[in-house]
Design an enzyme around this catalytic site. Structure first.
Site, mmCIF file in Angstrom:
data_model
loop_
_atom_site.group_PDB
_atom_site.id
_atom_site.type_symbol
_atom_site.label_atom_id
_atom_site.label_comp_id
_atom_site.label_asym_id
_atom_site.label_seq_id
_atom_site.Cartn_x
_atom_site.Cartn_y
_atom_site.Cartn_z
ATOM 1 N N PRO A 69 0.930 -1.321 -0.345
ATOM 2 C CG PRO A 69 -0.572 -1.264 1.204
ATOM 3 C CD PRO A 69 1.108 -1.801 0.967
ATOM 4 C CD GLU A 70 -1.140 7.109 -0.061
ATOM 5 O OE1 GLU A 70 -0.814 8.111 -0.506
ATOM 6 O OE2 GLU A 70 -2.338 6.284 -0.749
#
Length: 356
Positions: A69-70
């Site tokens: 993920p980010e």
């Protein structure tokens, strides 16, 4: 078809394998995994340890590509304000930024070296969201590593969203990259920059086949955007978000959540994930998952890309360059440039004076 999870010792990880039943096994097929898991906030070494366990687990499924993920390394400061009020910044907010800055990583740096080693050790193409530290400015960045353990490069988020603009710097066109690899042409756009039609067009023009979209957005509308991009670009879209509970962040009063009526309880879900994998036809191959930490895995039949482009090639037969065109500035933007020209001129003038 489901695969049993490898033992990782990293807590509850829900493995999924949603295979594309119509995949043509005579074409190039890539097994990809999207990681939906939380950062160990303010503890980058522990986050990297957790990343290794998840990469090992994905490799145990035979995955060739793993997306995180980010801001997985460094953390997404959900619900936090850093003490910001227009015209004022609190002393506590400044100290909190110092701690957040300390949890970020230098690129290149020892953490990048470790991530490269993990990609090589487990023989995966690794796409990792990080908080990059460049001097005293932080950037929301994605790093790319090949399966031989080589660091390939990075993408910095062009436009941080809302309050993110206060604690993250802005990227530029020099990191809009698509990497050619044995598993396909891979690139990434981060969270809401995926809503920017022109950066998407630039990536389509670079031939992207596996479009990575690490995010912090768990909303239903995000899924609509991911499906649209897959169909628009004729590419596979992999979206990775964190699944976080309140207990995954430091406790109050050191870390408090704003924008809520009351401080969430320890088990409250503050980000429900929603990670997914979508084919060029818009078919959802895995997810969206809102249940907990998970590995979402699917086989990507790259032949689907060609079949989709037959219908619609946004930068090919469906483009109208005589009417619509895009220019992308890929120069790196730096605040200060140093040149020796003036020094050479000054030296020449001094020499001329000395000869008179």
């Amino acid at each position: 078809m489901a695969l049993a999870p490898a033992s990782s010792g990293s807590g509850p990880v829900i493995p999924e394998l949603d295979m594309n039943a119509g995949a043509d096994q005579g074409t190039n097929t890539v097994r990809a995994t999207v990681v939906q898991a939380s950062t160990v906030f303010y503890d980058t070494p522990a986050t990297l340890d957790k990343a290794e366990k998840l990469i090992a687990e994905a490799a145990g499924y035979g995955s060739q590509l793993v997306l995180f993920p980010e801001a997985f390394v460094g953390g997404y400061p959900r619900g936090y304000t850093f003490g910001l009020i227009i015209g004022h910044r609190s002393a506590k907010g400044k100290e909190d930024f110092r701690k957040y800055h300390a949890a970020a990583i230098d690129v290149p740096g020892p953490e990048v070296t470790r991530l490269a080693g993990l990609a090589g050790k487990y023989k995966v193409f690794l796409v990792m969201g990080v908080v990059e530290r460049a001097g005293y400015t932080l950037y929301n960045t994605v790093l790319f590593f090949d399966s031989l353990g080589k660091y390939l490069g990075k993408h910095r988020k062009l436009m941080p969203t809302a309050l993110e603009r206060v604690f993250w710097g802005f990227g530029d066109g020099s990191t809009i990259s698509v990497y050619d690899s044995p598993v396909g042409k891979i690139g990434a756009a981060i969270c809401w920059e995926n809503r920017m039609p022109l950066i998407r067009t630039a990536m389509y023009a670079k031939g992207i086949e596996i479009y990575c979209a690490p995010t912090a957005d768990p909303s239903p509308s995000w899924q609509a955007s991911m499906t649209h991009i897959a169909v628009e670009g004729g590419c596979f879209v992999l979206s990775a978000n964190q699944f976080c509970r309140r207990k995954d962040y430091p406790p109050a009063p050191g870390y408090t959540f704003s924008g809520v009526d009351e401080e969430p309880s320890s088990e409250s879900v503050v980000c429900p994930g929603g990670s997914s994998i979508i084919s060029p036809s818009g078919t959802v191959l895995a997810g969206p998952n809102y249940e907990g930490e998970a590995l979402l895995t699917a086989d990507l039949d790259l032949g689907e890309i060609v079949r989709a482009k037959f219908d619609f090639d946004v930068v090919g037969h469906y483009s109208r360059p005589e009417v619509l065109s895009l220019t992308v500035n890929t120069d790196a933007k730096v605040p200060v440039s140093f040149t020796a020209v003036a020094d050479k001129t000054s030296a020449a003038e001094t020499d001329a004076v000395s000869r008179t």
